[in-house]
Design a protein around this motif. Structure first.
Motif, mmCIF file in Angstrom:
data_model
loop_
_atom_site.group_PDB
_atom_site.id
_atom_site.type_symbol
_atom_site.label_atom_id
_atom_site.label_comp_id
_atom_site.label_asym_id
_atom_site.label_seq_id
_atom_site.Cartn_x
_atom_site.Cartn_y
_atom_site.Cartn_z
ATOM 1 N N PHE B 26 0.896 -1.477 0.138
ATOM 2 C CA PHE B 26 0.653 0.779 -0.158
ATOM 3 C C PHE B 26 0.996 1.164 -0.022
ATOM 4 C CE2 PHE B 26 -2.018 -3.276 2.375
ATOM 5 C CZ PHE B 26 -3.655 -3.201 1.698
ATOM 6 N N ALA B 31 2.598 -4.444 3.437
ATOM 7 C CA ALA B 31 1.964 -4.857 4.206
ATOM 8 C C ALA B 31 2.136 -6.799 4.218
ATOM 9 C CB ALA B 31 0.302 -4.858 4.104
ATOM 10 N N PRO B 50 1.756 -10.526 15.859
ATOM 11 C CA PRO B 50 0.857 -9.579 16.761
ATOM 12 C C PRO B 50 0.307 -8.238 15.326
ATOM 13 C CG PRO B 50 3.255 -9.106 15.869
ATOM 14 C CD PRO B 50 2.763 -11.069 15.687
ATOM 15 N N ASN B 51 -0.445 -7.366 16.386
ATOM 16 C CA ASN B 51 -1.325 -6.270 15.728
ATOM 17 C C ASN B 51 -1.124 -5.749 13.994
ATOM 18 O OD1 ASN B 51 -2.712 -4.823 18.182
ATOM 19 N ND2 ASN B 51 -4.809 -5.614 17.175
ATOM 20 N N GLY B 52 -1.833 -5.360 13.375
ATOM 21 C CA GLY B 52 -0.469 -4.595 11.968
ATOM 22 C C GLY B 52 0.032 -5.583 11.536
ATOM 23 N N ALA B 53 0.300 -7.737 11.871
ATOM 24 C CA ALA B 53 1.186 -7.626 11.379
ATOM 25 C C ALA B 53 0.786 -8.318 9.788
ATOM 26 C CB ALA B 53 1.054 -9.370 11.727
ATOM 27 N N GLY B 54 -0.277 -8.035 9.099
ATOM 28 C CA GLY B 54 -1.013 -8.689 7.264
ATOM 29 C C GLY B 54 -1.625 -9.579 7.598
ATOM 30 N N LYS B 55 -2.356 -10.056 9.124
ATOM 31 C CA LYS B 55 -3.082 -11.418 8.737
ATOM 32 C C LYS B 55 -5.011 -11.343 7.755
ATOM 33 C CE LYS B 55 -3.767 -11.139 13.217
ATOM 34 N NZ LYS B 55 -2.138 -10.446 13.999
ATOM 35 N N SER B 56 -4.831 -9.763 8.234
ATOM 36 C CA SER B 56 -6.439 -9.573 7.233
ATOM 37 C C SER B 56 -6.047 -9.113 6.133
ATOM 38 C CB SER B 56 -7.018 -8.197 7.934
ATOM 39 O OG SER B 56 -7.193 -8.921 9.461
ATOM 40 N N THR B 57 -5.326 -8.851 5.798
ATOM 41 C CA THR B 57 -4.568 -8.647 4.659
ATOM 42 C C THR B 57 -4.407 -9.421 3.997
ATOM 43 O OG1 THR B 57 -3.452 -6.181 5.535
ATOM 44 C CG2 THR B 57 -3.055 -6.868 3.394
ATOM 45 N N TYR B 66 -8.165 -7.588 -2.523
ATOM 46 C CA TYR B 66 -6.826 -6.879 -3.251
ATOM 47 C C TYR B 66 -6.025 -7.455 -3.594
ATOM 48 C CZ TYR B 66 -7.112 -4.292 1.111
ATOM 49 O OH TYR B 66 -7.258 -2.928 2.754
ATOM 50 N N GLN B 98 -13.370 -9.879 10.178
ATOM 51 C CA GLN B 98 -12.738 -9.090 11.539
ATOM 52 C C GLN B 98 -13.377 -8.039 12.792
ATOM 53 O OE1 GLN B 98 -9.052 -8.040 12.022
ATOM 54 N NE2 GLN B 98 -8.531 -7.926 14.106
ATOM 55 N N GLU B 209 -10.970 -14.107 13.150
ATOM 56 C CA GLU B 209 -10.640 -13.657 14.116
ATOM 57 C C GLU B 209 -11.825 -13.852 15.009
ATOM 58 O OE1 GLU B 209 -9.047 -10.554 16.711
ATOM 59 O OE2 GLU B 209 -7.398 -10.504 14.906
ATOM 60 N N HIS B 242 -5.886 -14.649 17.613
ATOM 61 C CA HIS B 242 -5.085 -13.518 18.747
ATOM 62 C C HIS B 242 -4.447 -14.195 19.472
ATOM 63 C CE1 HIS B 242 -3.476 -9.196 17.738
ATOM 64 N NE2 HIS B 242 -4.200 -8.955 17.007
HETATM 65 N N1 LIG Z 1 -6.272 -0.823 2.634
HETATM 66 C C1 LIG Z 1 -5.532 -0.248 3.473
HETATM 67 N N2 LIG Z 1 -4.316 0.438 2.659
HETATM 68 C C2 LIG Z 1 -2.987 1.089 3.104
HETATM 69 N N3 LIG Z 1 -2.810 0.284 4.690
HETATM 70 C C3 LIG Z 1 -3.573 -0.869 4.608
HETATM 71 C C4 LIG Z 1 -4.752 -1.596 4.150
HETATM 72 N N4 LIG Z 1 -4.799 -2.472 4.556
HETATM 73 C C5 LIG Z 1 -4.116 -2.643 5.507
HETATM 74 N N5 LIG Z 1 -3.414 -1.645 5.486
HETATM 75 C C6 LIG Z 1 -1.960 -1.797 6.918
HETATM 76 O O1 LIG Z 1 -1.432 -2.823 6.624
HETATM 77 C C7 LIG Z 1 -0.654 -3.494 7.849
HETATM 78 C C8 LIG Z 1 -1.242 -4.746 8.060
HETATM 79 O O2 LIG Z 1 -2.784 -4.503 8.626
HETATM 80 P P1 LIG Z 1 -3.797 -6.347 8.479
HETATM 81 O O3 LIG Z 1 -5.332 -5.093 9.121
HETATM 82 O O4 LIG Z 1 -3.842 -6.791 7.811
HETATM 83 O O5 LIG Z 1 -2.786 -6.890 10.326
HETATM 84 P P2 LIG Z 1 -3.892 -7.471 10.518
HETATM 85 O O6 LIG Z 1 -2.776 -8.260 11.152
HETATM 86 O O7 LIG Z 1 -5.252 -8.203 10.513
HETATM 87 O O8 LIG Z 1 -4.404 -7.114 12.768
HETATM 88 P P3 LIG Z 1 -5.230 -7.521 13.901
HETATM 89 O O9 LIG Z 1 -4.798 -8.080 15.005
HETATM 90 O O10 LIG Z 1 -5.143 -5.978 13.930
HETATM 91 O O11 LIG Z 1 -6.560 -7.496 13.225
HETATM 92 C C9 LIG Z 1 -1.482 -2.467 8.414
HETATM 93 O O12 LIG Z 1 -0.630 -1.502 9.283
HETATM 94 C C10 LIG Z 1 -2.910 -1.791 8.223
HETATM 95 O O13 LIG Z 1 -2.566 -0.828 8.567
#
Ligand SMILES: Nc1ncnc2c1ncn2[C@@H]1O[C@H](COP(=O)(O)OP(=O)(O)OP(=O)(O)O)[C@@H](O)[C@H]1O
Ligand SMILES: [Mg+2]
Lengths: 354, 294
Positions: B26, B31, B50-57, B66, B98, B209, B242
């Protein structure tokens, strides 16, 4: 897991499955015939009820897009104009043609219906061309594009001789009858209700609720939005065609942005997503100015007072919309139908769509 | 990294979902980097970090929300890069969200019915004009059936209702059948999302989650249920969670992400003792507990 092995239960309704599709039509036809007979000697009532009917078709069809699907189209009058002009020009050109094997009146009605359908299909085609590119995109694109479409249609009409330019088209055969208008009201409502009760309707509602989730659950969101928009445009075109056949003249002034907003107000007032709400609101908002107008003329006031009703209509709509947004943002009925909001002692259907 | 792909399992069915060196950026933010994953029928895999690791991505890339900047996603053997989410779903990939994304104003039953499509309404899959035209045709025939209320339509509608009722029952939601989704308590909303995902008759289920916001007891129950779903519906399941203890408890294979990179993969015991994993998690919880005070 595959479909559970339990056999699918038969419908518990007393009406045979093969009859349920056609039943409403069988009921509606005699009612419409009776209605036609009642209206046969009342030109003003016929006119007024026809206007109400046309507005109901417009509101109910717009509700399919703005209510059920959660999109925001503000150019419905443009599609109405397409239907009105295409059907009108067609009828004008076929004025002197008659089917020899039918009585003249019946032949006229056949040509009238043909013109209506051609007008409706032309509007549907426009809906497809406008909807396909703009509904792919999220957000306000549809509003902007439909707004532009309405204006383009107006400019095209004003510069085309065949459409009578700014002066308008007159002399279109006055073949419309209240029964014909209400037959189309009936069809529009039937279609809206049947969409709601099918997986197509559920897909539309799902898009309205959450587009991302709908897409993830296998709903072709763009496809469904376009289809909803095409159906909606078709009925707007039909409404325009009907309109063209009972008013003495159609001109670009009948299909302006003001008209589009009027329809939006009807849908919002009735409750975005409520078909019966759209019907009630369309009826109310059509009869109110007409009622005021006749009241003023009965009171003997000079014509100017009656004319003012038209001038204050838009500000009143605006005010109504603001009050509504503050007091009851979901509209009169919300997403519910009339029978859901009736008093408790009246038996009602089970919750859920359809 | 590609050496890690050698995770062939004993009971190897055909891979239903495969990510091959998938990356997404991004802007400047990486990500997800070189993400690899294989899900087969019967798998119960975990994705943690951990948070923001990129799992949901990762979920969003797999399901077509995406487009990957690099790499390839395959579902049921088909390369699905560039496909729309609904087309990928039709191939047998379903997910939950999530941040619960139910159709809030619809009843629980209708939520599931949206996902259960009548068999007649199944579209040809894929990109390209040919399938689009075919799909449109199938769909229009289906519209006419609905508008004319044909006996066949009525039968299909009852079939859908029954399927949806069955799924509500499986998820223990029968008593909520006619209630609007938004009025359900949180835990039931999460279960309804799973019922809805199952409605699309998936081969692989992605759960983001699913136990978030539940108490320990509910969480444990849910994990048992997920395992049961995998067996009864013959699914491959990939869970983001988590709660390390929970994931370790039920998943047979775990992938750990941090800052979009895969920092470990393997059996729970193996992952638990991995130095990088401990660092990532300790660092995370350290920041969490001390961040406010600083
Ligand atoms: N559409 C987007 N545009 C820009 N950045 C994004 C987008 N989607 C996710 N990100 C970034 O990508 C990184 C990974 O986000 P993601 O949601 O995948 O984390 P996660 O592992 O699911 O965390 P959590 O445990 O908090 O759910 C984060 O830094 C987030 O800000
Ligand atoms: Mg996440």
């Amino acid at each position: 897991m595959e479909t559970p092995a339990i056999p699918v239960p038969e419908a518990r309704s007393a009406i045979p499955a093969s009859l349920r599709g056609i039943l409403p039509v069988l009921v509606a036809l005699p009612v419409l015939a009776l209605f036609q007979w009642l209206m046969s000697d009342a030109p003003f009532a016929s006119y007024l009820l026809s206007v109400v009917g046309v507005n109901i078709i417009l509101a109910v069809s717009l509700n399919i897009v703005n209510g059920m699907t959660g999109q925001f189209s503000i150019g419905h009058a443009g599609f109405m104009a397409v239907g009105a002009y295409i059907a009108g020009v067609m009828s004008l050109n076929l004025k002197d043609v008659a089917l020899s094997f039918l009585p003249v009146a019946a032949s006229d009605q056949v040509f009238f219906v043909a013109s209506l359908l051609v007008g409706g299909l032309a509007a549907a085609l426009c809906g497809f061309l406008v909807g396909l590119p703009s509904l792919r995109l999220r957000g306000d694109y549809l509003a902007i594009v439909t707004l532009g479409f309405g204006e383009i249609i107006r400019v095209v009409v004003q510069n085309t001789d065949a459409f009578g330019r700014a002066l308008g088209l007159s002399g279109i055969p006055q073949t419309s009858t209240p029964a014909m208008v209400y037959f189309w009201v009936f069809l529009t409502v039937l279609v809206a209700r049947r969409i709601t009760g099918s997986s197509h309707g559920r897909s539309l509602w799902a898009i309205r609720e959450d587009e991302v989730a709908a897409e993830a659950m296998g709903v072709d969101t763009t496809g469904y939005k376009v289809r909803a928009f095409v159906i909606s445009s078709f009925f707007a075109g039909i409404a325009g065609g009907l309109f063209a056949h009972f008013v003495p003249i159609i001109n670009p002034g009948s299909f302006t942005f003001v008209k589009s907003m009027e329809i939006v107000v009807m849908v919002v007032l009735g409750g975005l997503g409520s078909t019966t709400g759209a019907i009630v609101a369309a009826t109310f908002l059509t009869l109110l100015p007409e009622g005021l107008r006749s009241l003023f003329s009965v009171l003997g006031a000079e014509g100017s007072l009656a004319q003012r009703v038209d001038q204050i209509r838009m500000p009143v709509y605006g005010l109504l919309l603001v009050v509504l947004m503050l007091a009851r943002p979901q509209g009169l009925f919300g997403t519910k139908e009339l029978w859901d909001v009736l008093p408790r002692w009246i038996p009602r259907k089970r919750k859920g769509l359809a | 990294m590609s050496a890690l792909v050698q995770e062939t399992k004993a009971e190897a069915g055909a891979p239903m979902l495969q990510a091959d060196g998938v990356s997404i950026q991004f802007g400047g933010l990486k990500a997800l980097t070189d993400f690899n994953l294989t899900v087969r029928q019967g798998d119960l895999l975990g994705l943690i970090g951990p948070n923001g690791a990129g799992k949901s991505t990762a979920f969003n890339v797999l399901t077509g929300v995406y487009q990957p900047t690099q790499g390839e996603v395959r579902v049921a053997g088909q390369r699905v890069n560039g496909w729309l989410p609904h087309q990928i779903n039709h191939l047998g990939l379903a997910r939950t969200f999530q941040n619960i994304r139910l159709f809030r104003a619809l009843t629980a039953l209708d939520n599931v019915k949206v996902a259960c499509r009548a068999q007649g309404a199944l579209h040809p899959e894929g990109v390209g004009l040919g399938t689009k035209v075919k799909g449109a045709f199938v769909n229009y025939r289906d519209w006419w059936r609905a508008l004319l209320l044909t006996p066949r339509f009525q039968h299909e509608e009852r079939e859908l209702t029954q399927q949806a009722e069955h799924l509500l029952e499986v998820m223990g939601l029968s008593h909520r059948r006619d209630e609007e989704a938004r009025n359900l308590p949180y835990g039931e909303q999460r279960r309804l999302e799973i019922a809805r995902a199952l409605g699309t008759q998936p081969k692989v289920l992605l759960l983001d989650e699913p136990a978030a916001g539940m108490n320990t007891r509910e969480k444990a129950d849910l994990m048992v249920l997920i395992r049961k779903l995998r067996d009864d519906f013959k699914l491959g399941v990939l869970v983001i969670e988590h709660d390390m203890k929970l994931v370790m408890g039920i998943c047979e294979f775990i992938t750990v992400l941090d800052h979009g990179e895969t920092i470990a993969r393997g059996a729970p015991a193996q992952v638990r003792s991995d130095r990088k994993v401990i660092e990532a998690y300790l660092g995370d919880s350290y920041l969490e507990s001390h961040g406010g005070a600083a």
